[in-house]
Design a protein around this motif. Structure first.
Motif, PDB file in Angstrom:
ATOM      1  N   ALA A   1       0.947  -1.250  -0.176  1.00 47.80           N
ATOM      2  CA  ALA A   1      -0.074   0.065  -0.044  1.00 47.80           C
ATOM      3  C   ALA A   1       0.692   1.115   0.031  1.00 47.80           C
ATOM      4  O   ALA A   1       0.379   2.163  -0.635  1.00 47.80           O
ATOM      5  N   ASP A   2       1.910   1.336   0.904  1.00 51.54           N
ATOM      6  CA  ASP A   2       2.681   2.331   0.810  1.00 51.54           C
ATOM      7  C   ASP A   2       3.624   2.502  -0.430  1.00 51.54           C
ATOM      8  O   ASP A   2       3.589   3.692  -0.993  1.00 51.54           O
ATOM      9  N   LEU A   3       3.826   1.425  -1.321  1.00 48.64           N
ATOM     10  CA  LEU A   3       4.420   1.624  -2.364  1.00 48.64           C
ATOM     11  C   LEU A   3       3.442   1.869  -3.647  1.00 48.64           C
ATOM     12  O   LEU A   3       3.713   2.315  -4.673  1.00 48.64           O
ATOM     13  N   GLY A   4       1.959   1.860  -3.277  1.00 50.10           N
ATOM     14  CA  GLY A   4       1.064   1.725  -4.350  1.00 50.10           C
ATOM     15  C   GLY A   4       0.890   0.921  -5.306  1.00 50.10           C
ATOM     16  O   GLY A   4       0.434   1.107  -6.530  1.00 50.10           O
ATOM     17  N   VAL A   5       1.252  -0.320  -4.844  1.00 56.19           N
ATOM     18  CA  VAL A   5       1.144  -1.485  -5.550  1.00 56.19           C
ATOM     19  C   VAL A   5      -0.075  -2.343  -5.570  1.00 56.19           C
ATOM     20  O   VAL A   5      -0.347  -2.620  -4.380  1.00 56.19           O
ATOM     21  N   ALA A   6      -0.723  -2.634  -6.348  1.00 54.67           N
ATOM     22  CA  ALA A   6      -2.102  -3.287  -6.813  1.00 54.67           C
ATOM     23  C   ALA A   6      -1.394  -4.795  -6.874  1.00 54.67           C
ATOM     24  O   ALA A   6      -0.470  -5.237  -7.121  1.00 54.67           O
ATOM     25  N   HIS A   7      -2.356  -5.722  -6.195  1.00 56.29           N
ATOM     26  CA  HIS A   7      -2.101  -7.073  -6.345  1.00 56.29           C
ATOM     27  C   HIS A   7      -3.579  -7.832  -6.436  1.00 56.29           C
ATOM     28  O   HIS A   7      -4.535  -7.203  -6.489  1.00 56.29           O
ATOM     29  N   CYS A   8      -3.514  -9.034  -6.862  1.00 61.93           N
ATOM     30  CA  CYS A   8      -4.645  -9.701  -7.203  1.00 61.93           C
ATOM     31  C   CYS A   8      -4.689 -10.668  -5.966  1.00 61.93           C
ATOM     32  O   CYS A   8      -3.961 -11.114  -5.091  1.00 61.93           O
ATOM     33  N   HIS A   9      -6.211 -11.260  -5.807  1.00 63.39           N
ATOM     34  CA  HIS A   9      -6.858 -11.915  -4.744  1.00 63.39           C
ATOM     35  C   HIS A   9      -6.874 -13.379  -5.278  1.00 63.39           C
ATOM     36  O   HIS A   9      -7.566 -13.485  -6.352  1.00 63.39           O
ATOM     37  N   ASP A  10      -6.397 -14.451  -4.737  1.00 67.21           N
ATOM     38  CA  ASP A  10      -6.467 -15.782  -5.210  1.00 67.21           C
ATOM     39  C   ASP A  10      -7.734 -16.351  -4.572  1.00 67.21           C
ATOM     40  O   ASP A  10      -7.782 -16.621  -3.384  1.00 67.21           O
ATOM     41  N   SER A  11      -8.846 -16.620  -5.343  1.00 61.89           N
ATOM     42  CA  SER A  11     -10.041 -16.749  -4.652  1.00 61.89           C
ATOM     43  C   SER A  11     -10.041 -18.165  -4.053  1.00 61.89           C
ATOM     44  O   SER A  11     -10.798 -18.369  -3.401  1.00 61.89           O
ATOM     45  N   SER A  12      -9.178 -19.150  -4.525  1.00 61.40           N
ATOM     46  CA  SER A  12      -9.035 -20.479  -3.909  1.00 61.40           C
ATOM     47  C   SER A  12      -8.747 -20.476  -2.518  1.00 61.40           C
ATOM     48  O   SER A  12      -9.218 -21.217  -1.906  1.00 61.40           O
ATOM     49  N   ASN A  13      -8.123 -19.230  -2.046  1.00 61.51           N
ATOM     50  CA  ASN A  13      -7.716 -19.172  -0.585  1.00 61.51           C
ATOM     51  C   ASN A  13      -8.967 -19.112   0.275  1.00 61.51           C
ATOM     52  O   ASN A  13      -8.995 -19.023   1.445  1.00 61.51           O
ATOM     53  N   ASP A  14     -10.381 -18.750  -0.436  1.00 62.24           N
ATOM     54  CA  ASP A  14     -11.477 -18.608   0.238  1.00 62.24           C
ATOM     55  C   ASP A  14     -12.235 -19.956   0.454  1.00 62.24           C
ATOM     56  O   ASP A  14     -13.296 -19.799   1.017  1.00 62.24           O
ATOM     57  N   ASP A  15     -11.863 -20.849  -0.371  1.00 65.40           N
ATOM     58  CA  ASP A  15     -12.687 -22.077  -0.550  1.00 65.40           C
ATOM     59  C   ASP A  15     -12.549 -23.240   0.764  1.00 65.40           C
ATOM     60  O   ASP A  15     -11.506 -23.539   0.823  1.00 65.40           O
ATOM     61  N   PRO A  16     -13.817 -22.992   1.480  1.00 67.02           N
ATOM     62  CA  PRO A  16     -13.617 -23.850   2.730  1.00 67.02           C
ATOM     63  C   PRO A  16     -13.448 -25.419   2.757  1.00 67.02           C
ATOM     64  O   PRO A  16     -13.271 -25.912   3.502  1.00 67.02           O
ATOM     65  N   ARG A  17     -13.470 -25.807   1.231  1.00 67.43           N
ATOM     66  CA  ARG A  17     -13.342 -27.421   0.999  1.00 67.43           C
ATOM     67  C   ARG A  17     -11.726 -27.868   1.485  1.00 67.43           C
ATOM     68  O   ARG A  17     -11.725 -28.883   1.783  1.00 67.43           O
ATOM     69  N   PHE A  18     -11.002 -26.751   1.469  1.00 64.27           N
ATOM     70  CA  PHE A  18      -9.535 -27.047   1.695  1.00 64.27           C
ATOM     71  C   PHE A  18      -9.321 -26.744   3.546  1.00 64.27           C
ATOM     72  O   PHE A  18      -9.571 -25.711   3.789  1.00 64.27           O
ATOM     73  N   LEU A  19      -8.473 -27.696   3.918  1.00 66.23           N
ATOM     74  CA  LEU A  19      -8.269 -27.745   5.263  1.00 66.23           C
ATOM     75  C   LEU A  19      -7.636 -26.416   5.598  1.00 66.23           C
ATOM     76  O   LEU A  19      -7.740 -25.668   6.532  1.00 66.23           O
ATOM     77  N   ARG A  20      -6.516 -26.035   4.880  1.00 64.90           N
ATOM     78  CA  ARG A  20      -5.804 -24.839   4.941  1.00 64.90           C
ATOM     79  C   ARG A  20      -6.569 -23.437   5.298  1.00 64.90           C
ATOM     80  O   ARG A  20      -6.447 -22.677   6.077  1.00 64.90           O
ATOM     81  N   ASN A  21      -7.630 -23.682   4.240  1.00 72.08           N
ATOM     82  CA  ASN A  21      -8.312 -22.383   4.279  1.00 72.08           C
ATOM     83  C   ASN A  21      -9.246 -22.268   5.611  1.00 72.08           C
ATOM     84  O   ASN A  21      -9.454 -21.160   6.053  1.00 72.08           O
ATOM     85  N   ARG A  22      -9.698 -23.572   6.020  1.00 72.35           N
ATOM     86  CA  ARG A  22     -10.532 -23.423   7.253  1.00 72.35           C
ATOM     87  C   ARG A  22      -9.802 -23.098   8.390  1.00 72.35           C
ATOM     88  O   ARG A  22     -10.263 -22.280   9.291  1.00 72.35           O
ATOM     89  N   VAL A  23      -8.544 -23.672   8.257  1.00 72.86           N
ATOM     90  CA  VAL A  23      -7.452 -22.874   9.527  1.00 72.86           C
ATOM     91  C   VAL A  23      -7.327 -21.517   9.235  1.00 72.86           C
ATOM     92  O   VAL A  23      -7.316 -20.747  10.454  1.00 72.86           O
ATOM     93  N   ARG A  24      -7.071 -21.014   8.249  1.00 79.99           N
ATOM     94  CA  ARG A  24      -6.870 -19.748   7.871  1.00 79.99           C
ATOM     95  C   ARG A  24      -8.044 -18.780   8.386  1.00 79.99           C
ATOM     96  O   ARG A  24      -7.854 -17.631   8.863  1.00 79.99           O
ATOM     97  N   ASN A  25      -9.033 -19.214   7.750  1.00 79.23           N
ATOM     98  CA  ASN A  25     -10.260 -18.085   7.644  1.00 79.23           C
ATOM     99  C   ASN A  25     -11.202 -18.408   8.958  1.00 79.23           C
ATOM    100  O   ASN A  25     -12.039 -17.525   9.095  1.00 79.23           O
ATOM    101  N   GLU A  26     -11.168 -19.693   9.695  1.00 74.82           N
ATOM    102  CA  GLU A  26     -12.093 -20.018  10.668  1.00 74.82           C
ATOM    103  C   GLU A  26     -11.214 -19.997  11.993  1.00 74.82           C
ATOM    104  O   GLU A  26     -11.887 -19.532  12.822  1.00 74.82           O
ATOM    105  N   LEU A  27     -10.449 -21.132  11.952  1.00 71.83           N
ATOM    106  CA  LEU A  27      -9.603 -21.369  13.215  1.00 71.83           C
ATOM    107  C   LEU A  27      -8.919 -20.075  13.818  1.00 71.83           C
ATOM    108  O   LEU A  27      -8.953 -19.695  14.942  1.00 71.83           O
ATOM    109  N   LEU A  28      -7.851 -19.544  12.819  1.00 75.26           N
ATOM    110  CA  LEU A  28      -6.928 -18.351  13.325  1.00 75.26           C
ATOM    111  C   LEU A  28      -7.708 -17.018  13.667  1.00 75.26           C
ATOM    112  O   LEU A  28      -7.525 -16.542  14.800  1.00 75.26           O
ATOM    113  N   PRO A  29      -8.592 -16.607  13.041  1.00 76.43           N
ATOM    114  CA  PRO A  29      -9.174 -15.589  13.293  1.00 76.43           C
ATOM    115  C   PRO A  29      -9.947 -15.618  14.746  1.00 76.43           C
ATOM    116  O   PRO A  29      -9.901 -14.636  15.446  1.00 76.43           O
TER     117      PRO A  29
END
Length: 176
Positions: free
Chosen positions: A148-176
């Motif tokens: 953000a400080d550099l003003g650099v845009a980036h893309c979001h990988d939608s597969s990181n939101d898919d709750p079928r994957f255990l890593r995503n459930r850990v990332r999005n549900e357990l850790l928060p």
């Protein structure tokens, strides 16, 4: 993703001091065809801005999945196979990846959930053979702030939101 773009910017800023020859590699897993054009454009633009050569490598995730691997593990295996092939072709020294402290926490939790022993607690190492992970001590939020400080845009990988994957459930549900 954001982590990789931040790493690319950091390495580009340090390349003269550290005498680095950089090549950025975009891995096209073929799993999110609608997102690939925007991601590839983003990586190409970053490379042009930074004066870094950019390669696009297409990998066959389905070949690895056919061996009984999960889609995540198949993508990882295909990605690293491509990285190491390029290391050999380019006579390069290292693959540098953008794993963060957040990724480290996720990895340790996943290893424990899957029944890992003492080794599971060690997590990823900053240097593992020819793979370097210089951002392991930084949180993703710090990298996002840097971009953000550099003003650099980036893309979001939608597969990181898919709750079928255990890593995503850990990332999005357990850790928060």
């Amino acid at each position: 993703g954001a982590d990789s773009l931040a790493l690319l910017h950091v390495l580009a800023a340090l390349r003269a001091v550290l005498d680095l020859r950089l090549v950025a590699v975009y891995i096209d897993h073929g799993l999110r065809p609608l997102e690939i054009p925007a991601e590839w454009a983003c990586v190409r633009a970053a490379g042009a801005r930074l004066g870094v050569e950019v390669l696009r490598e297409q990998v066959q995730v389905h070949e690895f999945a056919a061996l009984g691997l999960s889609p995540e593990q198949a993508a990882r295996e295909a990605r690293y196979q491509a990285f190491f092939r390029l290391l050999a072709e380019r006579e390069a020294d290292f693959v540098v990846v953008a794993h963060t402290e957040d990724d480290q926490v996720e990895e340790v939790l996943l290893r424990l959930i899957r029944g890992g022993g003492r080794k599971a607690l060690s997590g990823m190492r900053p240097c593992s053979g020819r793979v370097l992970r210089p951002l392991l001590g930084l949180q993703k939020a710090e990298l996002l702030a840097y971009l953000a400080d550099l003003g650099v845009a980036h893309c979001h990988d939608s597969s990181n939101d898919d709750p079928r994957f255990l890593r995503n459930r850990v990332r999005n549900e357990l850790l928060p």
